[in-house]
Write a protein that holds these residues in place. Sequence first.
Motif, PDB file in Angstrom:
ATOM      1  N   GLY A 169       0.837  -1.197   0.000  1.00  0.00           N
ATOM      2  CA  GLY A 169       0.000   0.000   0.000  1.00  0.00           C
ATOM      3  C   GLY A 169       0.874   1.249   0.000  1.00  0.00           C
ATOM      4  O   GLY A 169       0.631   2.208  -0.741  1.00  0.00           O
ATOM      5  N   SER A 170       1.932   1.221   0.800  1.00  0.00           N
ATOM      6  CA  SER A 170       2.849   2.360   0.867  1.00  0.00           C
ATOM      7  C   SER A 170       3.636   2.508  -0.424  1.00  0.00           C
ATOM      8  O   SER A 170       3.869   3.625  -0.897  1.00  0.00           O
ATOM      9  CB  SER A 170       3.833   2.173   2.026  1.00  0.00           C
ATOM     10  OG  SER A 170       3.147   2.112   3.245  1.00  0.00           O
ATOM     11  N   ALA A 173       1.432   4.030  -3.177  1.00  0.00           N
ATOM     12  CA  ALA A 173       1.145   5.433  -2.863  1.00  0.00           C
ATOM     13  C   ALA A 173       2.392   6.295  -3.050  1.00  0.00           C
ATOM     14  O   ALA A 173       2.319   7.410  -3.568  1.00  0.00           O
ATOM     15  CB  ALA A 173       0.610   5.547  -1.437  1.00  0.00           C
ATOM     16  N   SER A 174       3.552   5.773  -2.670  1.00  0.00           N
ATOM     17  CA  SER A 174       4.793   6.543  -2.785  1.00  0.00           C
ATOM     18  C   SER A 174       5.195   6.750  -4.230  1.00  0.00           C
ATOM     19  O   SER A 174       5.704   7.810  -4.601  1.00  0.00           O
ATOM     20  CB  SER A 174       5.934   5.832  -2.061  1.00  0.00           C
ATOM     21  OG  SER A 174       5.610   5.681  -0.714  1.00  0.00           O
ATOM     22  N   LEU A 177       2.974   9.373  -5.662  1.00  0.00           N
ATOM     23  CA  LEU A 177       3.421  10.689  -5.181  1.00  0.00           C
ATOM     24  C   LEU A 177       4.673  11.135  -5.936  1.00  0.00           C
ATOM     25  O   LEU A 177       4.747  12.270  -6.419  1.00  0.00           O
ATOM     26  CB  LEU A 177       3.721  10.612  -3.672  1.00  0.00           C
ATOM     27  CG  LEU A 177       4.346  11.868  -3.059  1.00  0.00           C
ATOM     28  CD1 LEU A 177       3.306  12.982  -2.967  1.00  0.00           C
ATOM     29  CD2 LEU A 177       4.939  11.572  -1.678  1.00  0.00           C
ATOM     30  N   PHE A 191      12.080   6.102   1.114  1.00  0.00           N
ATOM     31  CA  PHE A 191      11.006   5.119   1.244  1.00  0.00           C
ATOM     32  C   PHE A 191      11.486   3.892   2.029  1.00  0.00           C
ATOM     33  O   PHE A 191      10.797   3.402   2.933  1.00  0.00           O
ATOM     34  CB  PHE A 191      10.489   4.696  -0.139  1.00  0.00           C
ATOM     35  CG  PHE A 191       9.444   3.623  -0.072  1.00  0.00           C
ATOM     36  CD1 PHE A 191       8.218   3.890   0.507  1.00  0.00           C
ATOM     37  CD2 PHE A 191       9.693   2.345  -0.548  1.00  0.00           C
ATOM     38  CE1 PHE A 191       7.243   2.897   0.605  1.00  0.00           C
ATOM     39  CE2 PHE A 191       8.733   1.356  -0.451  1.00  0.00           C
ATOM     40  CZ  PHE A 191       7.504   1.634   0.126  1.00  0.00           C
TER      41      PHE A 191
END
Lengths: 220, 220
Positions: A169-170, A173-174, A177, A191
């Motif tokens: 999920g991270s 999303a990263s 972004l 990250f």
Amino acid sequence: MGVTWAIIYGERMTKTDDRRSRRREQTRARLIDAARTLMAERGFNEVGIAEITEAADLGTGTFYNYFSSREQMQAAVAEDSVEKVGDILDREVSSLEDPAEAFAGSLRHLVRHALSDRVWGGFLVQMGAAHPALVRILGPRARRDLLRGLESGRFTIDDLDLATTCTFGSLIASIQLAMDSEPREDRDQIFARAMLRMVGVPAGEAAEVAARPLPEIDLT
Amino acid sequence: MGVTWAIIYGERMTKTDDRRSRRREQTRARLIDAARTLMAERGFNEVGIAEITEAADLGTGTFYNYFSSREQMQAAVAEDSVEKVGDILDREVSSLEDPAEAFAGSLRHLVRHALSDRVWGGFLVQMGAAHPALVRILGPRARRDLLRGLESGRFTIDDLDLATTCTFGSLIASIQLAMDSEPREDRDQIFARAMLRMVGVPAGEAAEVAARPLPEIDLT
């Protein structure tokens, strides 16, 4: 006797089936390769079915023997591309002795590759948002790295599935972004630090691990 | 003189506009409330437009003065519902003295509410996967909590935007995982622990903070 015949019959069927399914597999791979090459040149949504079959040197009608729709083909290309990168990381990075470095190294390579090859980055984001295919393909690999860190006492993790799912999920999303922001050299390290801290590596140590030289590998 | 008239004229225009836009806002809110109530009873995709206008005591045609499609209305209902919860958390949880407890408390409430009210959980997942509306609504709130932790020295964060985006990427993924898994009482705490570690709170301390009694609030 009945049993023997059944076995022989079964074996012969299997060989014919094998040959047929090998050929099908090869044709499918040709279509996927052609589609990926064209998509990399022009973008995910900019490639027509006729162009793909032509590039693969196949009749246009062939396409629908392998894919029910353009969308299904796109999903297959994305999955195949992510799977290939996963295989390379398995061989080249996951074997690093320090589990923290192995975990961080794979994540850093994924971020870097997604940002240097935007079509591939788009595959990742699309797979992550649209369906759980990403977690199906890369999830077990990440889970294995996390388990190694847990068993070695290097990581603090309460629930492996949750840690795996938070990692992806991270990651998605990263990457989204980063794709929408100014380029920055150290996105992979920043990250990786956050993810190492998430699995319980103290902040200072996480920064040190995330800054170690990456194994150089070719993901293209 | 010209200026004065312009101001008076401007004011009169503004008052009329205000009244008109207030009335529009109220009608829109009635439609959204009716839609949410029906969706909570029967599910996100199970409610027709005619039912919504009838429940809101409006003509069917009114609907299209406010929403261009069923999908746009669904997105508006989801955004409104998430916004309402965000407002309550702002008032009740974000003001906790310990920034770590404030951050963890909001996340725990979000996980709990998503799992106890599945329609609302669905709003969250749908918003997170489909478009960046979730980050637009809840992002600034999370960013503010994270900044407070950073400034107080309680958190280690390299990049606030990355930390915010990882928090929401993880939140959506975790809620999806929890919705598809066996019920478990402590999901909110396990998630909050991982997020606290991610922002640099040592593992032992993260466990302690995540286990503190939650401020009791009503999110329904």
